[in-house]
Design a protein around this motif. Structure first.
Motif, PDB file in Angstrom:
ATOM      1  N   VAL A  18       0.819  -1.226   0.000  1.00 43.65           N
ATOM      2  CA  VAL A  18       0.000   0.000   0.000  1.00 43.65           C
ATOM      3  C   VAL A  18       0.851   1.273   0.000  1.00 43.65           C
ATOM      4  O   VAL A  18       0.362   2.355  -0.306  1.00 43.65           O
ATOM      5  CB  VAL A  18      -0.991   0.040   1.195  1.00 43.65           C
ATOM      6  CG1 VAL A  18      -2.015  -1.083   1.077  1.00 43.65           C
ATOM      7  CG2 VAL A  18      -0.280  -0.008   2.537  1.00 43.65           C
ATOM      8  N   SER A  22       7.128   3.756   1.576  1.00 46.15           N
ATOM      9  CA  SER A  22       7.290   4.927   0.708  1.00 46.15           C
ATOM     10  C   SER A  22       6.825   6.205   1.409  1.00 46.15           C
ATOM     11  O   SER A  22       7.462   7.259   1.265  1.00 46.15           O
ATOM     12  CB  SER A  22       6.489   4.739  -0.582  1.00 46.15           C
ATOM     13  OG  SER A  22       6.900   3.568  -1.241  1.00 46.15           O
ATOM     14  N   LYS A  33      11.027   6.112  -4.320  1.00 43.77           N
ATOM     15  CA  LYS A  33      11.638   5.103  -5.179  1.00 43.77           C
ATOM     16  C   LYS A  33      10.505   4.276  -5.790  1.00 43.77           C
ATOM     17  O   LYS A  33       9.653   3.762  -5.061  1.00 43.77           O
ATOM     18  CB  LYS A  33      12.544   4.213  -4.317  1.00 43.77           C
ATOM     19  CG  LYS A  33      13.672   3.558  -5.061  1.00 43.77           C
ATOM     20  CD  LYS A  33      14.725   3.049  -4.081  1.00 43.77           C
ATOM     21  CE  LYS A  33      14.677   1.537  -4.069  1.00 43.77           C
ATOM     22  NZ  LYS A  33      15.204   0.949  -2.857  1.00 43.77           N
ATOM     23  N   LEU A 124      -2.898   8.269  -8.368  1.00 46.21           N
ATOM     24  CA  LEU A 124      -3.587   7.332  -9.276  1.00 46.21           C
ATOM     25  C   LEU A 124      -5.110   7.463  -9.130  1.00 46.21           C
ATOM     26  O   LEU A 124      -5.842   6.484  -9.276  1.00 46.21           O
ATOM     27  CB  LEU A 124      -3.157   5.887  -8.960  1.00 46.21           C
ATOM     28  CG  LEU A 124      -1.658   5.588  -9.050  1.00 46.21           C
ATOM     29  CD1 LEU A 124      -1.370   4.151  -8.628  1.00 46.21           C
ATOM     30  CD2 LEU A 124      -1.155   5.822 -10.473  1.00 46.21           C
ATOM     31  N   ALA A 151       2.862   9.297  -1.708  1.00 47.51           N
ATOM     32  CA  ALA A 151       4.299   9.304  -1.435  1.00 47.51           C
ATOM     33  C   ALA A 151       5.030   9.709  -2.705  1.00 47.51           C
ATOM     34  O   ALA A 151       6.059  10.370  -2.674  1.00 47.51           O
ATOM     35  CB  ALA A 151       4.746   7.920  -0.972  1.00 47.51           C
TER      36      ALA A 151
END
Ligand code: GDP
Length: 172
Positions: A18, A22, A33, A124, A151
């Motif tokens: 999830v 991050s 990343k 998203l 993140a």
């Protein structure tokens, strides 16, 4: 110069993938990343925020989402000042997982522990599976702070930690 020190222990919980690690990396190092490797067991990082005359020292524990670590995780939640339950806004499964995490959690945490819900991967949003109203309603129901985070694009991450600090020390 004189200043107040506040120590805040935070635990991140939620299904694997999830974005817990991050979110932590974004908050602590302002870094993202794309292909992060999964957390094994439990790891922790520290970060201090300075707000007016107060130094807020966060000690943040990142947990692995796997079932077999759940009992280990509960040990860390017992004395936490706050728990952030993270789900991925593109995964209904992870939202159901969050509810399961909360059910286990409410048995062991203190009344004073602040609960926050982070709907992560806000970048998203076009693939969002959980309507925002549904997530907010659940947060209300369990008395949690709600925030959307990314993140990746650095949305809402510092704010959720600040909201926790304000919840713990209303005068900062
Ligand atoms: P954890 O298992 O909960 O710690 O999840 P990770 O931090 O390892 O992230 C799982 C995957 O999701 C990785 O490939 C991350 O790059 C990705 N990810 C994490 N946060 C975000 C985000 O806010 N947006 C997007 N698009 N991907 C993210």
């Amino acid at each position: 110069m004189w200043h107040n020190n506040v120590n805040v222990k935070v635990v991140l919980l939620g299904d694997s993938g999830v974005g817990k690690s991050s979110v932590l990396l974004r908050f602590v190092d302002n870094y993202f990343k794309q292909d992060s490797s999964p957390t094994i067991g439990i790891s922790s990082l520290k970060k201090t925020l300075h707000v007016n005359d107060t130094h807020i020292h966060f000690d943040i524990w990142d947990t692995a989402g796997q079932e077999r670590y759940r009992s280990l995780t509960s040990m860390y939640c017992r004395d936490a000042n706050a728990v952030i339950l993270v789900y991925d806004i593109t995964s209904r499964n992870s939202f159901n997982g969050l509810k399961a995490w909360y059910c286990g959690l409410k048995e062991i945490i203190k009344n004073s522990t602040i609960i926050a819900i982070a709907g992560n991967k806000e970048d998203l949003v076009e693939r969002e599976e959980i309507p925002i109203d549904e997530a907010k309603e659940y947060a209300n129901f369990i008395g949690a702070i709600y925030a959307k985070t990314s993140a990746k694009s650095n949305v809402g991450v510092e704010k959720i930690f600040m909201d926790i600090a304000k919840g713990l020390c209303p005068d900062i």
